[in-house]
Design a protein around this motif. Sequence first.
Motif, PDB file in Angstrom:
ATOM      1  N   LEU A   1     -48.377  48.181 -27.795  1.00 18.37           N
ATOM      2  CA  LEU A   1     -46.985  48.604 -27.965  1.00 18.37           C
ATOM      3  C   LEU A   1     -46.091  48.063 -26.851  1.00 18.37           C
ATOM      4  O   LEU A   1     -44.967  47.641 -27.088  1.00 18.37           O
ATOM      5  N   TRP A   2     -46.609  48.089 -25.617  1.00 13.95           N
ATOM      6  CA  TRP A   2     -45.839  47.624 -24.450  1.00 13.95           C
ATOM      7  C   TRP A   2     -46.615  46.497 -23.758  1.00 13.95           C
ATOM      8  O   TRP A   2     -47.144  46.680 -22.652  1.00 13.95           O
ATOM      9  N   PRO A   3     -46.674  45.300 -24.363  1.00 12.86           N
ATOM     10  CA  PRO A   3     -47.514  44.226 -23.807  1.00 12.86           C
ATOM     11  C   PRO A   3     -47.072  43.746 -22.421  1.00 12.86           C
ATOM     12  O   PRO A   3     -47.892  43.232 -21.662  1.00 12.86           O
ATOM     13  N   ASP A   4     -45.814  43.909 -22.079  1.00 12.78           N
ATOM     14  CA  ASP A   4     -45.330  43.445 -20.772  1.00 12.78           C
ATOM     15  C   ASP A   4     -45.368  44.535 -19.712  1.00 12.78           C
ATOM     16  O   ASP A   4     -44.886  44.324 -18.599  1.00 12.78           O
TER      17      ASP A   4
ATOM     18  N   PRO B   1     -43.593  54.877 -19.827  1.00 12.34           N
ATOM     19  CA  PRO B   1     -44.466  55.740 -20.639  1.00 12.34           C
ATOM     20  C   PRO B   1     -45.908  55.251 -20.774  1.00 12.34           C
ATOM     21  O   PRO B   1     -46.795  56.059 -21.060  1.00 12.34           O
ATOM     22  N   ILE B   2     -46.170  53.985 -20.522  1.00 12.28           N
ATOM     23  CA  ILE B   2     -47.556  53.501 -20.628  1.00 12.28           C
ATOM     24  C   ILE B   2     -48.476  54.246 -19.649  1.00 12.28           C
ATOM     25  O   ILE B   2     -49.662  54.407 -19.898  1.00 12.28           O
ATOM     26  N   LYS B   3     -47.900  54.749 -18.558  1.00  9.37           N
ATOM     27  CA  LYS B   3     -48.717  55.423 -17.537  1.00  9.37           C
ATOM     28  C   LYS B   3     -49.337  56.729 -18.050  1.00  9.37           C
ATOM     29  O   LYS B   3     -50.329  57.193 -17.497  1.00  9.37           O
ATOM     30  N   TRP B   4     -48.785  57.319 -19.098  1.00 11.72           N
ATOM     31  CA  TRP B   4     -49.340  58.567 -19.651  1.00 11.72           C
ATOM     32  C   TRP B   4     -50.703  58.354 -20.285  1.00 11.72           C
ATOM     33  O   TRP B   4     -51.439  59.308 -20.511  1.00 11.72           O
ATOM     34  N   TYR B   5     -51.025  57.115 -20.597  1.00 12.08           N
ATOM     35  CA  TYR B   5     -52.249  56.839 -21.352  1.00 12.08           C
ATOM     36  C   TYR B   5     -53.378  56.285 -20.486  1.00 12.08           C
ATOM     37  O   TYR B   5     -54.450  55.986 -20.995  1.00 12.08           O
ATOM     38  N   PHE B   6     -53.134  56.169 -19.182  1.00 11.74           N
ATOM     39  CA  PHE B   6     -54.172  55.621 -18.284  1.00 11.74           C
ATOM     40  C   PHE B   6     -54.446  56.563 -17.138  1.00 11.74           C
ATOM     41  O   PHE B   6     -53.689  57.402 -16.781  1.00 11.74           O
TER      42      PHE B   6
END
Length: 168
Positions: free
Chosen positions: A147-150, A163-168
């Motif tokens: 969803l957020w490749p960059d 928001p990518i940080k919520w998944y790691f």
Amino acid sequence: ERNLLLADVMPLVQRYARNLRLDVSMLEMRWGIRAEASDAHETSEICMQELDRCARESAGVNYILIAGQKYGFCPPPHKIRQSEFDALLAHSETEQDRALLERHYLRDVNAAAEPEYVLQSIGLDTGAGGDEVVLMQKSLRCAALALWPDAESELRNPHSRHPIKWYF
């Protein structure tokens, strides 16, 4: 480290603070979290409520965070906004990944601003084991990267609120 802080450091800090007419209390965010709350994915919310209580009761500095690098289990997010959940599903690698996420997250239309998906309890009573949680984590992480490749560099930025940080 916790035991060292409790046994050796905290008494010194409290003695020093008393000389300044200050009261210092130590709060370990993982004390008192019951298995039921953990199974219902409420740990983060309980910790945030405790920080709010510290802010309400304090006359000045309300908490000092001592943090190290995260290790061990990192739970999947308890709540995901509907728009984000739909985008993650669209970017899931397989139909099995989508089915897994749809099985464990239920839509809550009563959320204040935007409907959201809430992670359901994955305790022993649901029949889901640790393997299922690991598969769900992998599915969410792969979908978030798609969803957020960059945004992968945001994972290493401690100031990022991406928001990518919520998944790691």
